[in-house]
Motif scaffolding. Structure first.
Motif, PDB file in Angstrom:
ATOM      1  N   LEU A   1    -132.345 -58.188  59.784  1.00  0.00           N
ATOM      2  CA  LEU A   1    -131.991 -59.199  60.657  1.00  0.00           C
ATOM      3  C   LEU A   1    -131.748 -58.666  61.929  1.00  0.00           C
ATOM      4  O   LEU A   1    -130.637 -57.896  62.039  1.00  0.00           O
ATOM      5  N   ALA A   2    -132.464 -58.980  63.126  1.00  0.00           N
ATOM      6  CA  ALA A   2    -131.941 -58.417  64.328  1.00  0.00           C
ATOM      7  C   ALA A   2    -130.755 -59.169  64.894  1.00  0.00           C
ATOM      8  O   ALA A   2    -130.603 -60.612  64.899  1.00  0.00           O
ATOM      9  N   VAL A   3    -129.801 -58.229  65.390  1.00  0.00           N
ATOM     10  CA  VAL A   3    -128.700 -58.750  66.224  1.00  0.00           C
ATOM     11  C   VAL A   3    -128.478 -58.462  67.315  1.00  0.00           C
ATOM     12  O   VAL A   3    -128.472 -56.933  67.566  1.00  0.00           O
ATOM     13  N   ILE A   4    -128.268 -59.047  68.470  1.00  0.00           N
ATOM     14  CA  ILE A   4    -128.249 -58.515  69.963  1.00  0.00           C
ATOM     15  C   ILE A   4    -126.712 -58.417  70.200  1.00  0.00           C
ATOM     16  O   ILE A   4    -125.918 -59.468  70.033  1.00  0.00           O
TER      17      ILE A   4
ATOM     18  N   CYS B   1    -126.651 -55.867  76.221  1.00  0.00           N
ATOM     19  CA  CYS B   1    -127.896 -56.632  76.811  1.00  0.00           C
ATOM     20  C   CYS B   1    -127.828 -56.732  78.235  1.00  0.00           C
ATOM     21  O   CYS B   1    -126.899 -57.339  78.699  1.00  0.00           O
ATOM     22  N   ILE B   2    -128.966 -56.424  78.941  1.00  0.00           N
ATOM     23  CA  ILE B   2    -129.427 -56.372  80.311  1.00  0.00           C
ATOM     24  C   ILE B   2    -130.034 -57.674  80.755  1.00  0.00           C
ATOM     25  O   ILE B   2    -130.685 -57.722  81.868  1.00  0.00           O
ATOM     26  N   GLN B   3    -130.338 -58.603  79.839  1.00  0.00           N
ATOM     27  CA  GLN B   3    -131.061 -59.656  80.040  1.00  0.00           C
ATOM     28  C   GLN B   3    -132.536 -59.293  80.710  1.00  0.00           C
ATOM     29  O   GLN B   3    -132.815 -60.006  81.529  1.00  0.00           O
TER      30      GLN B   3
ATOM     31  N   TYR C   1    -129.548 -63.907  75.432  1.00  0.00           N
ATOM     32  CA  TYR C   1    -130.634 -64.009  74.479  1.00  0.00           C
ATOM     33  C   TYR C   1    -129.888 -63.936  73.197  1.00  0.00           C
ATOM     34  O   TYR C   1    -128.890 -63.315  72.908  1.00  0.00           O
ATOM     35  N   PHE C   2    -130.614 -64.754  72.371  1.00  0.00           N
ATOM     36  CA  PHE C   2    -129.985 -64.995  70.937  1.00  0.00           C
ATOM     37  C   PHE C   2    -131.008 -64.573  69.759  1.00  0.00           C
ATOM     38  O   PHE C   2    -132.360 -65.275  70.081  1.00  0.00           O
ATOM     39  N   VAL C   3    -130.933 -64.104  68.711  1.00  0.00           N
ATOM     40  CA  VAL C   3    -131.832 -64.163  67.580  1.00  0.00           C
ATOM     41  C   VAL C   3    -131.447 -65.323  66.664  1.00  0.00           C
ATOM     42  O   VAL C   3    -130.324 -65.569  66.288  1.00  0.00           O
ATOM     43  N   ASP C   4    -132.389 -66.243  66.484  1.00  0.00           N
ATOM     44  CA  ASP C   4    -132.399 -67.411  65.289  1.00  0.00           C
ATOM     45  C   ASP C   4    -132.416 -66.676  64.087  1.00  0.00           C
ATOM     46  O   ASP C   4    -133.610 -66.439  63.691  1.00  0.00           O
ATOM     47  N   SER C   5    -131.307 -66.597  63.342  1.00  0.00           N
ATOM     48  CA  SER C   5    -131.565 -66.018  62.071  1.00  0.00           C
ATOM     49  C   SER C   5    -132.531 -66.614  61.196  1.00  0.00           C
ATOM     50  O   SER C   5    -133.259 -66.055  60.325  1.00  0.00           O
TER      51      SER C   5
ATOM     52  N   VAL D   1    -138.366 -52.132  71.360  1.00  0.00           N
ATOM     53  CA  VAL D   1    -138.731 -52.211  72.715  1.00  0.00           C
ATOM     54  C   VAL D   1    -137.249 -52.371  73.780  1.00  0.00           C
ATOM     55  O   VAL D   1    -137.730 -52.446  74.987  1.00  0.00           O
ATOM     56  N   CYS D   2    -136.149 -52.760  73.026  1.00  0.00           N
ATOM     57  CA  CYS D   2    -135.197 -52.963  73.949  1.00  0.00           C
ATOM     58  C   CYS D   2    -134.764 -51.845  74.742  1.00  0.00           C
ATOM     59  O   CYS D   2    -134.253 -50.620  74.101  1.00  0.00           O
ATOM     60  N   PRO D   3    -134.757 -51.882  75.988  1.00  0.00           N
ATOM     61  CA  PRO D   3    -134.536 -50.704  76.786  1.00  0.00           C
ATOM     62  C   PRO D   3    -133.065 -50.276  76.796  1.00  0.00           C
ATOM     63  O   PRO D   3    -132.625 -49.139  76.934  1.00  0.00           O
ATOM     64  N   ALA D   4    -132.237 -51.368  76.470  1.00  0.00           N
ATOM     65  CA  ALA D   4    -130.786 -51.058  76.375  1.00  0.00           C
ATOM     66  C   ALA D   4    -130.171 -50.685  75.120  1.00  0.00           C
ATOM     67  O   ALA D   4    -128.760 -50.428  75.131  1.00  0.00           O
ATOM     68  N   GLU D   5    -131.021 -50.612  74.124  1.00  0.00           N
ATOM     69  CA  GLU D   5    -130.619 -50.588  72.653  1.00  0.00           C
ATOM     70  C   GLU D   5    -129.348 -51.399  72.358  1.00  0.00           C
ATOM     71  O   GLU D   5    -128.619 -50.902  71.803  1.00  0.00           O
ATOM     72  N   ALA D   6    -129.805 -52.679  72.619  1.00  0.00           N
ATOM     73  CA  ALA D   6    -128.728 -53.801  72.554  1.00  0.00           C
ATOM     74  C   ALA D   6    -128.979 -54.380  71.027  1.00  0.00           C
ATOM     75  O   ALA D   6    -128.150 -54.994  70.706  1.00  0.00           O
ATOM     76  N   ILE D   7    -130.175 -53.999  70.397  1.00  0.00           N
ATOM     77  CA  ILE D   7    -130.385 -54.846  69.358  1.00  0.00           C
ATOM     78  C   ILE D   7    -130.148 -53.815  68.058  1.00  0.00           C
ATOM     79  O   ILE D   7    -130.910 -52.628  67.947  1.00  0.00           O
ATOM     80  N   THR D   8    -129.519 -54.289  67.059  1.00  0.00           N
ATOM     81  CA  THR D   8    -129.524 -53.560  65.785  1.00  0.00           C
ATOM     82  C   THR D   8    -129.990 -54.196  64.801  1.00  0.00           C
ATOM     83  O   THR D   8    -129.980 -55.583  64.922  1.00  0.00           O
TER      84      THR D   8
END
Ligand code: SF4
Ligand code: SF4
Lengths: 291, 291
Positions: free
Chosen positions: A61-64, A69-71, A91-95, A107-114
């Protein structure tokens, strides 16, 4: 060790009540597996003690992380499941929508998603009142029932049966025709098809049998509510004949099914007449499986 | 307005309620019935209507282009579902496991995995008087219901105006398919039966719709057959019981023959008329809220 799987294509045919009765008749010789994990109900009849819970993981499951996050919106652009939404510029992930493909994180340039591995449910190995054991699961809400959990329940039941020298594993199969039921069927020695005398009953029976046939598994059929519509029952019997499926029994429409359930009992314990019919089917199944 | 008919498991009367409610509403105005139980759509057994439109439904899966591939292996790395694998000098695609996230395709440096259409099912659209009926059916062996459900809903959105009443006959369970089916619904009607199985599954379904934040109400089917556990639970949780459908062998027989119930069974007519008023009430409230 043999594996007997009970399926019905669709719910409401009395499959679980019948499987619980077979479990009762088989007693100590059987390990029971409830693979109807989406709506696991057999525990209501066999009173397991919910022993040895084990957390089950599957998928991601992706979590931001909002602090990082730089939006930029890249994640939302690539998500094919519309699982990323914007609320107040965040930005939010709908679980419930996230399939855990991990594309957004890549693809996240900021590596904000795990990617996290959420527990999707629990698997239990319980003692039940037939003097034997049952492997069953509880799936979390909205969790992906990909068939992996079903495979896990079956695998655990099998190894338990082997280590305890049991003659068979009795599986309450998953409904439908998708991934879970395919997992339920794989490796089975015998399939019990439970159907009911209705137009949807015969429709679903035919569809699910296509799957059984693909696997080349020997099959028997129990027609429930057989007197509800004699015309349909005849058609079902014609189909069984033509397909080489053994007719195990015809059970009349009977409210004892519900009454037994309401009392937390299996039908064999509750109703002598119906009990005798189901015992007969069980003897036949044992013979056909050579156990 | 979209109304999803759902339940924790199969066999509680979803299809019965959906077909009867939609046909009843259609006596006076346009109504759309959508069978989203794509693994085993059964609504069509009860609706006699003329086929207007038929189309194949496709999902996108990657197809390997050997001539441009550099065998860097990136596709295998980014696929979270083991649907793309590098084996020696080949890239193998396993369509059943593909979730259609596009990651392998779009992240391939040489564009060697273009997404191609693969048939996953069929959509059919029927009409009878005021009733439009749409059903989709997954090909047997096709494991993923969610993409087909999604495309079916898109088809409905593209072809019918929003102000009509749309009844969605949802798949059973509490996992991905039912979440997809009820995602856009304005109201969810949970159908259950007054038995321990019914209560257990209702609780799961209630948890699911609460998590989704949807307004919902409960219909109790086969009322009188079990105990009062479900009613008690609804009272404790302050859930609306919209209607009760009695337990009646005549209903079971009429259903078994594939016939609609409300034209001949007064209690069912009474129930669907109650539900229609309830839907109206929610609709009015929604309109007021958006003004
Ligand atoms: S891609 Fe990363 S940085 Fe861009 S919006 Fe998504 S989470 Fe934020
Ligand atoms: S990512 Fe593209 S180039 Fe690399 S191995 Fe896969 S198909 Fe070939």
């Amino acid at each position: 060790m043999k594996e007997i799987v009970v399926i019905s294509g669709k719910g409401g045919t009395g499959k679980t009540s019948i499987t619980a009765s077979l479990a009762y008749l088989g007693g100590e010789d059987l390990i029971v597996a409830d693979c109807d994990v989406d709506a696991a109900d057999m525990h209501l009849l066999l009173s397991p003690d919910f022993g040895n819970p084990e957390e089950f993981y599957s998928g991601e499951l992706a979590v931001i992380n909002q602090d990082v996050c730089i939006q930029c919106g890249k994640c939302q652009e690539v998500c094919r499941f519309d699982a990323i939404s914007v609320v107040n510029n965040q930005y939010f992930v709908d679980s419930l929508g996230c399939e855990g493909c991990g594309y957004c994180a890549r693809v996240c340039p900021a590596e904000a998603i795990t990617n996290e591995r959420p527990g999707v449910g629990q698997v239990f190995v319980s003692n039940i009142r037939t003097g034997s054991a049952m492997v069953h699961a509880r799936l979390n809400i909205g969790a992906d029932n990909s068939g992996k959990l079903v495979a896990k329940v079956k695998k655990d039941a099998k190894s338990l049966a082997e280590s305890k020298n049991k003659t068979a594993v009795l599986v309450d199969g998953s409904p439908g025709l998708g991934c879970p039921v395919v997992s339920s069927l794989s490796g089975a020695n015998f399939v019990v098809l439970v159907t009911e005398s209705t137009v949807s009953g015969i429709h679903d029976l035919k569809r699910v049998y296509e799957l059984v046939e693909k696997f080349g598994i020997k099959a028997g059929c129990i027609i429930n509510k057989a007197d509800l519509n004699p015309g349909v029952t005849d058609k079902i019997k014609g189909f069984l004949d033509a397909s080489g499926i053994v007719l195990l029994s015809e059970i009349p429409y009977n409210e004892s099914f519900t009454k037994a359930m309401t009392n937390g009992k299996t039908i064999v314990e509750y109703d002598k007449e119906l009990g005798a019919i189901i015992s007969g089917s069980w003897e036949q199944i044992k013979e056909l499986c050579e156990i | 307005m979209k109304i999803a008919i759902a339940s924790g498991k199969g066999g509680t009367g979803k299809t019965t309620l959906s077909t009867n409610l939609a046909s009843y509403i259609a006596e006076n105005r346009e109504c759309i019935l959508v069978d989203l139980d794509v693994e085993e759509p059964n609504s069509g057994l009860f609706i006699k209507a003329e086929l207007l439109h038929e189309e194949d439904m496709f999902k996108k899966i990657p197809e390997w282009n050997e001539s441009t591939c550099e065998l860097c292996g990136n596709c295998q790395t980014v696929c979270s579902f083991n649907a793309v694998m590098k084996m020696g000098k080949m890239i193998m695609v396993f369509p059943e496991m593909c979730h259609g996230c596009f990651a392998c395709s779009e992240l391939c440096p040489t564009g060697s995995l273009p997404m191609k259409s693969k048939k996953m099912g069929e959509l059919k659209s029927y009409k009878s008087g005021n009733l439009n009926f749409i059903e989709s059916r997954l090909i047997i062996g096709e494991e993923q219901a969610v993409p087909l459900i999604k495309q079916t809903l898109d088809y409905v959105d593209a072809n019918f105006s929003e102000d009509r009443i749309t009844i969605l006959d949802s798949p059973p369970g509490t996992s991905c398919p039912v979440i997809e089916a009820t995602r856009d619904a304005d109201l969810v009607i949970l159908i259950t039966e007054p038995t321990p199985f019914g209560l257990h599954d209702l609780k799961l379904a209630v948890e699911t719709v609460r998590q989704m934040g949807k307004p919902f109400g409960v219909v109790i089917n086969r009322n009188g057959i079990g105990n009062d556990g479900v009613e008690q639970y609804c009272r404790e949780e302050s859930l609306d019981i919209i209607a009760l459908i009695p337990n009646d062998r005549l209903i079971a027989e009429t259903y078994s023959a594939g016939n609609l119930l409300y034209p001949t069974v007064p209690s069912v007519k009474n129930a669907v008329s109650h539900i229609e008023s309830y839907i109206e009430k929610i609709n009015e409230k929604m309109k007021r809220d958006t003004v």
